[in-house]
Design an enzyme around this catalytic site. Structure first.
Site, PDB file in Angstrom:
ATOM      1  N   ALA A  65       0.854  -1.189   0.000  1.00 50.76           N
ATOM      2  CA  ALA A  65       0.000   0.000   0.000  1.00 50.76           C
ATOM      3  C   ALA A  65       0.888   1.237   0.000  1.00 50.76           C
ATOM      4  CB  ALA A  65      -0.913  -0.004   1.221  1.00 50.76           C
ATOM      5  N   LYS A  66       0.328   2.373  -0.282  1.00 51.66           N
ATOM      6  CA  LYS A  66       1.078   3.633  -0.222  1.00 51.66           C
ATOM      7  C   LYS A  66       0.091   4.770  -0.169  1.00 51.66           C
ATOM      8  CE  LYS A  66       5.449   5.064  -0.510  1.00 51.66           C
ATOM      9  NZ  LYS A  66       6.708   4.371  -0.132  1.00 51.66           N
TER      10      LYS A  66
END
Ligand code: NAD
Length: 427
Positions: free
Chosen positions: A116-117
């Site tokens: 994720a980011k």
């Protein structure tokens, strides 16, 4: 109509770097995956994308709106894990690629996380501390519906630090009514942070370089090192290289490019950068041009700033023996090909900068068990995970006659797609 890359604008590889680079890297690994390649499309479609409006009252009383993102690229192997970036260049395409690289990195290292980011498109230097706190808190509250200790765990990245994580942890905890220290990593020690986390990415870059040097007979001791980016990753990597006998002959940050063939005094440069916000005006090295910087003869080149810095043109000219990617996505696929032709070894981001997320994993485990380890224990476990991953990836590269990047992607994609296959598609 089906959801193919051609009819979802943000999935169109022709539209923008660096998501296009990520897609190309996935395409390159597909032929090596055997029957698992049946599931490869899953890696080209982020699982979940959240775009949020972040409105705040500025110090002068006006109201301003900023755009924020959280992308969960793949959650097949565990909760999402990846940093939050505050930078004027943040875009959905960039966050998607960074989330994708987190999926690969976590799987390549064997950490039990998906990828994720997140990010907010702001220049953090243009805001007061109070404004940054309001932006961070509102952003956290907006993405609160998708994050959590067993859902998705943010951490620092470019433009964010342990104070940002402290505000994120507090905001999330206030909103859910109890303290949840495991919702972010990279926190201050007093809030459940881990010893060694702040320097873990730079330390991991050094470990990866050292292992590459052992395999190729390019010892760190006495090596000339060039580092782009002098923040959390580049600054600490430069310091540890120097502590181990290397000579850091050039540095670059967003405002200055400097060199000293006799070796830069890194502690002095760090003190200067901390006091002035950049290397600009540092007396211990001479300013040089950006072109000269990329053509310096050296044993190790460490890009530790932003993605896309190693273009084909730079790849043709640079005179480094080994490139150790501190940044995420610094080398474009076309540049990667040129470097391989030129026999310049690239230790890819998904391995070289994985020290940070590895110690983030330790922090998350310590928070869950409320039992904290010593710094020696943390650094020893970091060494062991990094060396094991390095050896497995190196061996795969030798066996399959592919680059270290492709080998890391093969191992990671096998793990992610096997998990996808075993879980099956719902419904
Ligand atoms: P940071 O904000 O602490 O430092 C970034 C550095 O890059 C600064 O010195 C800045 O001046 C410089 N920089 C920015 N734009 C530049 C440009 N155009 N040219 C030259 N220098 C420039 O960020 P960081 O945490 O050190 O992250 C650097 C890179 O490492 C990013 O790609 C990030 O995604 C990656 N990374 C960070 C971590 C972490 O734990 N912080 C972990 C893995 C990967």
């Amino acid at each position: 109509m089906t959801n193919t890359p051609s009819n979802l604008s943000y999935l169109d590889p022709a539209r923008a770097e660096p998501w296009a680079s990520f897609i190309e890297q996935i395409d390159r690994v597909a032929p090596h995956l055997g029957s698992l390649s049946h599931w490869i499309e899953t890696l080209k479609h982020p699982k979940r994308i959240l775009v949020v409006d972040v409105p705040i009252v500025r110090d002068d009383g006006t109201i301003a709106h900023y755009e924020g993102y959280r992308v969960q690229h793949n959650l097949s192997r565990g909760p999402g894990k990846g940093g939050v970036r505050f930078h004027p260049g943040v875009s959905l395409n960039e966050v998607m690629a960074l989330a994708g690289w987190m999926t690969i990195k976590n799987a390549a290292l064997g950490l039990p996380f998906g990828g994720a980011k997140g990010g907010v498109r702001i220049d953090p230097r243009a805001f007061s501390r109070a404004e940054l706190e309001r932006i961070t808190r509102r952003y956290t509250s907006e993405i609160g519906i998708v994050i959590g200790p067993d859902k998705d765990i943010p951490a620092p990245d470019v433009g964010t630090d342990q104070q940002t994580m402290a505000w994120m942890m507090d905001t999330y905890s206030v909103n859910i009514g109890h303290t949840a220290s495991g919702v972010v990593t990279g926190k201050p020690i007093a809030l459940g942070g881990s010893l060694g986390r702040q320097e873990a990415t730079g330390r991991g870059v050094y470990i990866a370089a050292r292992q590459a040097g052992i395999r190729t007979a390019v010892p760190i001791d006495g090596a000339r090192v060039v580092v782009q980016g002098f923040g959390n990753v580049g600054g600490i990597a430069a310091r540890i290289f120097r502590e181990n006998g290397a000579k850091v002959i050039a540095l670059q940050d967003a405002e200055a490019t400097v060199a000293n063939p006799a070796g830069i005094d890194i502690p002095a440069a760090l003190t200067h950068a901390a006091a002035h916000g950049s290397l600009s005006g540092f007396f211990g090295a001479e300013p040089i041009s950006v072109d000269d910087f990329w053509q310096l003869e050296c044993e190790y080149l460490v890009p530790a700033a932003l993605e896309g810095q190693l273009s084909p043109q730079r790849a043709r000219c640079l005179r480094a023996r080994i490139i150790v990617e501190g940044a995420n996505g610094p080398t474009t696929p076309a540049a990667d090909d040129i470097l391989r032709e030129r026999n310049i070894l690239v230790i890819p981001d998904v391995l070289a900068n994985a020290g940070g997320v590895t110690v983030s994993y330790f922090e998350w485990v310590q928070d869950f068990s409320s039992f904290f380890w010593s710094e020696e224990e943390i650094n020893a476990r970091l060494e062991s995970i990094m060396i094991n991953a390095f050896d497995a990836i190196w061996q795969t590269a030798q066996e399959r006659q592919v680059s270290i990047r492709t080998a890391a992607f093969i191992i990671a994609c096998q793990r992610v797609l096997a998990a996808r296959e075993q879980r099956g598609l719902y419904p």
